[in-house]
Design a protein around this motif. Structure first.
Motif, PDB file in Angstrom:
ATOM      1  N   GLY A  12       0.806  -1.208   0.000  1.00  0.00           N
ATOM      2  CA  GLY A  12       0.000   0.000   0.000  1.00  0.00           C
ATOM      3  C   GLY A  12       0.840   1.259   0.000  1.00  0.00           C
ATOM      4  O   GLY A  12       1.812   1.360   0.757  1.00  0.00           O
ATOM      5  N   LEU A  13       0.500   2.187  -0.850  1.00  0.00           N
ATOM      6  CA  LEU A  13       1.127   3.506  -0.857  1.00  0.00           C
ATOM      7  C   LEU A  13       0.218   4.474  -0.112  1.00  0.00           C
ATOM      8  O   LEU A  13      -0.971   4.602  -0.434  1.00  0.00           O
ATOM      9  N   LEU A  14       0.771   5.155   0.872  1.00  0.00           N
ATOM     10  CA  LEU A  14       0.001   6.066   1.709  1.00  0.00           C
ATOM     11  C   LEU A  14       0.434   7.493   1.464  1.00  0.00           C
ATOM     12  O   LEU A  14       1.550   7.756   0.987  1.00  0.00           O
ATOM     13  N   PRO A  15      -0.422   8.448   1.785  1.00  0.00           N
ATOM     14  CA  PRO A  15      -0.026   9.856   1.653  1.00  0.00           C
ATOM     15  C   PRO A  15       1.204  10.156   2.505  1.00  0.00           C
ATOM     16  O   PRO A  15       1.459   9.500   3.519  1.00  0.00           O
ATOM     17  N   GLY A  16       1.972  11.133   2.081  1.00  0.00           N
ATOM     18  CA  GLY A  16       3.124  11.571   2.860  1.00  0.00           C
ATOM     19  C   GLY A  16       4.361  10.703   2.691  1.00  0.00           C
ATOM     20  O   GLY A  16       5.227  10.662   3.579  1.00  0.00           O
ATOM     21  N   GLY A  17       4.471   9.989   1.575  1.00  0.00           N
ATOM     22  CA  GLY A  17       5.667   9.194   1.330  1.00  0.00           C
ATOM     23  C   GLY A  17       5.807   7.992   2.233  1.00  0.00           C
ATOM     24  O   GLY A  17       6.903   7.646   2.667  1.00  0.00           O
TER      25      GLY A  17
END
Length: 382
Positions: free
Chosen positions: A78-83
């Protein structure tokens, strides 16, 4: 009124989200205009990626990586906001990816997990959350590190092949070509076991047999991990052999510390950290949590205990646990921040009926919680 509803799933009947939604539906019968915040929770094991993405508005990515025995497999992260990224090592290096008759921790590798980490780096992530349950491996995370550019050389200067059995031939570690982005990487590991790397309670002895290790393999793998830990300490610095949790996932817990300077946390603490739960619960007037069965084991890293503990850090927020079953020794949860426990079962009934009616009972319990709250608001203070 701000109400945060953050529960685990009720296994066999409802997902975390459905549990939360049902409770809120019941509470709205009494408090229709309250400000409800639904936070589905997992404890760092299977399903953590989905749970985290629901709360963070992240995106799921799937890549082709090297599986535990070298065959290509699809692995999600999963890619999340904020790097940030959330990874489950079992997606690339898990036991379910290997047929039972082929399981062999002498040969299995965490290389695919390293490829997932590299993909997260390529996507711009600099903060990783990694769940390490369900591994098929016993290689101390060496395969993972190889995918990130570390070299593990024998006395002839040749790169070691995959697998825990090869570690006994390790002579030195060359980190000169390791991915330079590692230096700025923050890694949090969900680890719910305290096993050291080696010895009677170590990775090989405790978990090796379920991964296909014979008694002879266990002895060889244990010695190989001890040798690997010595080389890691000599060439890289970290001492991981006796570190609690270093034996998790066939030594991947220790490898993540040794190669990526990771921090090991309990699964629920790691999940709540990446969710930034302290911010979600800020200014809450009430927190509801829960799980299928609450008992004396709940205080040992289960979702309700973690949610309660984190909530109390933000102030004297009342925390109510909504559960399917109340087990022996449940009173221990009052010492970790849970103020009240309410069962969804409203009469004597078999487990099959309770599970079949789970949503209906959750809605009714949400209403009961709200009615009790309303009564409390009418009572005079102490």
């Amino acid at each position: 009124m701000k109400v945060v509803v953050a529960t685990d799933s009720f296994k066999g009947s409802n997902s975390s989200r459905r549990v939360c939604e049902a409770i809120v539906s019941g509470m709205k019968r009494i408090y229709p205009r309250a400000d409800y915040h639904i936070v589905p929770i997992a404890d760092g094991g299977e399903g953590t990626i989905e749970a985290v993405l629901e709360v963070t508005s992240g995106t799921m990515k799937t890549i082709r990586v090297t599986g535990p025995l070298g065959k290509n497999v699809d692995a999600r992260f999963g890619l999340l906001p904020g790097g940030r990224a959330v990874i489950e090592m079992a997606e690339a290096s898990g036991l379910p990816l290997v047929d039972e008759q082929e399981r062999n921790p002498m040969l299995s590798t965490t290389y695919g997990t390293g490829e997932v980490i590299k993909a997260a780096l390529d996507a711009g992530c600099r903060e990783l959350f990694i769940g390490i349950g369900g591994s098929a491996t016993n290689d101390c995370g060496v395969g993972m590190a190889q995918a990130l550019g570390f070299s593990f050389l024998d006395k002839a200067g040749k790169e070691l092949p995959f697998g825990g059995g090869a570690l006994s031939a390790l002579d030195r570690i060359d980190a000169s070509k390791a991915d330079p982005r590692i230096a700025d990487l923050q890694v949090t590991v969900a680890c719910d076991v305290n096993n050291p790397l080696c010895g009677p309670k170590g990775a090989s002895r405790t978990y090796g047999p379920q991964k296909g290790a014979t008694e002879a393999m266990v002895k060889e793998l244990d010695a190989a991990l001890a040798h690997c830990a010595e080389i890691i300490e000599r060439d890289l610095g970290p001492s991981i052999a006796e570190l609690p949790g270093s034996g998790a996932a066939g030594g991947l817990g220790g490898g993540l510390v040794g190669f990526l300077d990771a921090e090991l946390q309990t699964g629920i603490d790691a999940v709540l950290s990446i969710l930034r739960f302290d911010e979600l619960v800020k200014d809450a007037d009430l927190v509801l949590t829960g799980e299928g069965k609450l008992d004396r084991q709940t205080v040992f890293g289960k979702v309700p205990a973690g949610v309660a503990s984190w909530s109390k850090k933000s102030g004297p927020i009342p925390v109510v646990a909504v559960v399917g079953d109340i087990g022996e020794g449940f009173e221990a949860v009052y010492d970790v921040g849970i103020d009240a426990v309410i069962s969804t079962v409203n009469k004597a009934m078999p487990l099959t009926e309770a599970m079949a009616r789970s949503r209906e009972l959750l809605v009714e319990t949400g209403e009961r919680v709200a009615r009790i709250m309303k009564i409390g608001s009418l009572l005079p203070g102490e």
